[in-house]
Design an enzyme around this catalytic site. Structure first.
Site, PDB file in Angstrom:
ATOM      1  CG  ASP A 154      -0.172   0.057   2.383  1.00  0.00           C
ATOM      2  OD1 ASP A 154       0.960   0.457   2.435  1.00  0.00           O
ATOM      3  OD2 ASP A 154      -0.953   0.187   3.518  1.00  0.00           O
ATOM      4  CG  ASP A 186      -5.931  -5.578   1.963  1.00  0.00           C
ATOM      5  OD1 ASP A 186      -6.635  -5.014   1.079  1.00  0.00           O
ATOM      6  OD2 ASP A 186      -5.689  -5.199   3.161  1.00  0.00           O
ATOM      7  CB  CYS A 230     -11.289 -27.265   7.597  1.00  0.00           C
ATOM      8  SG  CYS A 230      -9.697 -26.417   7.011  1.00  0.00           S
ATOM      9  CB  CYS A 246      -6.175 -26.404   7.488  1.00  0.00           C
ATOM     10  SG  CYS A 246      -6.716 -25.992   9.168  1.00  0.00           S
ATOM     11  CB  CYS A 288      -9.346 -29.092  10.492  1.00  0.00           C
ATOM     12  SG  CYS A 288     -10.042 -27.190  10.898  1.00  0.00           S
ATOM     13  CG  HIS A 298      -9.672 -23.119  10.508  1.00  0.00           C
ATOM     14  ND1 HIS A 298     -10.072 -24.149   9.574  1.00  0.00           N
ATOM     15  CD2 HIS A 298     -10.577 -22.194  10.491  1.00  0.00           C
ATOM     16  CE1 HIS A 298     -11.428 -23.805   9.660  1.00  0.00           C
ATOM     17  NE2 HIS A 298     -11.524 -22.829   9.858  1.00  0.00           N
TER      18      HIS A 298
HETATM   19 ZN   LIG Z   1      -9.010 -26.023   9.174  1.00  0.00          ZN
END
Ligand SMILES: [Zn+2]
Length: 680
Positions: free
Chosen positions: A94, A267, A305, A307, A310, A336
């Site tokens: 930015d 963002d 999920c 990830c 998880c 996550h």
């Molecule tokens: Zn997750």
């Protein structure tokens, strides 16, 4: 000429959503995209590796903060931010305008720029369009932003107009300051919540040679309705051939709404900031892990999920970390939340590319507005003993050994009754078929797709075992070494999977995004594009000739007592015929003589499979003669003389429906099977 080589790939029908891609100095960006905020050349609590694992492709860094500390000299010494923070992907910076105009502290503003005092050491600084671009060139970002004058979105007309005019003059100066730098530069549309100012600003900036245009001055004081309205108004006045970036927005629902209105880039600090406060976005809504309801919860944060957080940790552990203010809690929830954001972006992109975005948008809106559905803060008055453990003709039964299975109520038949569903899937289907080795490319079949038929999806134990096998191989080897894999699941009744998916703590293999996507969309694709899983819903018999021919068949429907029609020689004959010249292998839990004889009658070569649990043996069938390999111990041993002798004496020697007159011919068919040649 644009420095980003922007390609508009697809526009969604009946929506302004679009999928695009562009090329930066550090790689390609596919939109819609979410950019994690790395204010101080670091995304708080994350490493470059965790960011990549969550799917981050572009980061945002703040010029204002990096100007004050570590300062331009450090970036000069390191040759830019990429080498400094060891991030090799694209970076957007930015201009510093937002911080100067919104952070507390002294500042003096005029036509030249803004003069302010550093919060780090009290030094005086002057930020002008030229010095902002100078700093961004030193930082070496891939995309730079012009300095703009930020005002509250609620500012009155005259003030908003003056700020917009100044921003336009600064935009022209910023372009001049960019010079011949290969870095891209975006202009910023201003005008607060005034229709004609926003249109005027878009019209002015689109005539200048920017590589993209941003919408500034939103998410600072206006209502949600106003934000959506002005986002749509501005994108309607932006050129189609440039990326569009909505600065500082937002929550998942805000992003969905903005993509629908034609925005490509986002963002926001929310995923990381909320993670620090113990809040996670999940498929069941926003969850506050601090709540006492999670103290003993064995469930993963989000069963859908895949990830790192998880896949490995319980809500109880995350609750504990958050309560104890441990850094790991922030990091894991951050992993996550970023995964959640990036998979939302990926999903939107796929839906746009498939032309289904509007339906997806309608479906997704209520889901993203949910808040902790499973554990509502104000629970309904009626006493709840938990979710019902049955659905349609199925319920959940828990064995003495502690594993759970799905039972068909009408027949009493339990799926994987003798050992835990995932152990049985692993031993009987994955290990026995040597799936891991088959997934590796070899000279014989360098890139040929491997097809698995998963007959009888059930609670997806076998398909998920295959997916986990693929994911392990993918993590251990590089994707380049793997063959593409297609899993085709056949099922007429999705109740067992739907029911099991509600109880991820009983069915750990369903703690993954794939089964949920399969239930909702009938298909799931691994992020690598190398693995596709599709569902053919309906009677298996209706699909045999149209499904892609299989290399491996996991034959796991209910038993011949319950599902008689699926175990006949006629069905196996059709399966074998459809495999054609392909060398295919069929694996099944049944060791019944009637099943083996049906396979033999269909022309398969039939072998003894491994035992599982108390079951001493199962069955493997090959479309081709593998006699030699079987002898060499490479394959399951073919049924031989002792089996033939038992069959001759068996009460289930003939298929139940076989007429008396056809018995002699059937007997001859089995006795003369090439598999038994030389045994007589
Ligand atoms: Zn997750």
């Amino acid at each position: 000429m644009s420095r980003l080589n922007f390609t508009l790939e697809k526009e969604a029908p009946n929506s302004s959503a679009r999928a695009a891609r562009f090329q930066t100095l550090h790689g390609e960006v596919k939109t819609p995209v979410f950019m994690p905020v790395g204010t101080q050349a670091t995304v708080k609590s994350q490493t470059v590796e965790t960011l990549k694992a969550t799917g981050s492709s572009v980061l945002l860094a703040n010029t204002y903060h990096l100007l004050l500390r570590p300062g331009p000299e450090v970036f000069k010494k390191f040759g830019g931010i990429h080498n400094f923070m060891k991030w090799d992907g694209p970076v957007l910076t930015d201009s510093g305008g937002f911080q100067i105009f919104s952070l507390p502290g002294e500042r003096v503003m005029n036509e030249d720029g803004a003069r302010f005092k550093s919060y780090v050491d009290g030094t005086n600084y002057m930020l002008s369009p030229e010095s902002s671009i100078g700093m961004q060139r030193t930082i070496g970002s891939d995309i730079m932003m012009v300095l703009d004058q930020c005002i509250p979105s609620t500012a009155p007309y005259a003030e908003a107009e003056a700020a917009m005019e100044l921003t336009h003059r600064w935009a022209v100066r910023s372009l001049a300051a960019r010079g011949d730098s290969p870095q891209a530069l975006f202009g910023i549309v201003q005008g607060a919540c005034h229709h004609d100012l926003r249109k005027k600003s878009a019209a002015f900036l689109r005539e200048l040679p920017f590589d993209g245009l941003a919408i500034g001055g939103l998410a600072v004081g206006e209502t949600h309705a106003e934000r959506y309205e002005f986002t749509g108004l501005v994108t309607a006045h932006l050129p189609k051939n440039l990326p569009r970036y909505l600065m500082g927005v937002g929550t998942p629902i805000d992003i969905l709404e903005a993509v629908h209105r034609g925005v490509d880039m986002f963002d926001c600090i929310i995923p990381s900031q909320l993670a620090q406060r113990g809040v996670a976005f999940t498929s069941q809504g926003k969850i506050q892990l601090r709540r006492a309801v999670y103290k003993f919860s064995e469930e993963p944060l989000d069963a859908r999920c895949s990830c790192h957080c998880c896949q490995n940790f319980s809500r109880a552990y995350l609750h504990h970390l958050v309560k104890a203010d441990e850094l790991l809690g922030w990091q894991l929830l951050g992993i996550h939340n970023f995964s959640f954001y990036h998979s939302l972006m990926r999903e939107m992109r796929e839906q746009i590319l498939h032309g289904d975005f509007l339906a997806y948008y309608e479906r997704k809106r209520p889901e993203l507005m949910k808040s902790d559905e499973d554990n509502p803060v104000n629970p309904p008055k009626k006493t709840r003993l938990g979710k019902p453990r049955h659905l349609g003709d199925y319920d959940i039964v828990t064995s003495e050994q502690g594993f759970s299975s799905i039972r068909q109520i009408s027949s009493g038949e339990v799926m994987h009754s003798v050992s835990s569903p995932s152990d049985e899937a692993q031993r009987l289907y994955i290990e026995q078929s040597r799936l891991a080795a088959r997934l590796v490319k070899n000279e014989a079949a360098p890139a040929e797709e491997l097809v698995i038929w998963d007959v009888g999806l059930g609670a997806a134990s076998n398909a998920m075992a295959a997916i986990q096998c693929f994911e392990t191989q993918y993590a251990e080897k590089t994707g380049l070494l793997l063959r593409p894999l297609r899993i085709v699941s056949f099922e007429c009744d999705l109740d067992p999977l739907t029911l099991a998916a509600r109880f991820p703590s009983h069915f750990p293999h369903l703690r993954h995004g794939a089964p949920h996507a399969l239930l909702e969309q009938g298909r799931w694709r691994h992020a690598s594009g190398l693995l596709e899983w599709e569902l053919l819903k309906g009677d298996f018999l209706g699909f045999i000739e149209t499904a892609p021919p299989a290399d491996l068949i996991f034959y796991d429907p209910f038993s011949s007592k319950t599902d008689t029609g699926l175990w006949t020689a006629e069905v196996f004959k059709r399966v074998r015929a459809h495999c054609g010249e392909k060398s295919a292998e069929l694996y099944t839990y049944s060791a019944a003589t009637s099943v083996r004889v049906a396979l033999l009658a269909a022309g398969f070569f039939v072998a003894e499979g491994v035992g599982t649990g108390p079951k001493a043996t199962t069955t493997v069938a090959f479309t081709r003669d593998v006699g030699g390999e079987a002898d060499a111990g490479q394959r399951a041993p073919l049924l031989a003389a002792d089996w033939l002798a038992r069959w001759r004496r068996s009460s289930s020697k003939f298929p139940p429906a076989l007429a008396e007159a056809e018995r002699a011919a059937f007997e001859k068919l089995i006795e003369s099977h090439p598999q038994f040649a030389g045994l007589r």
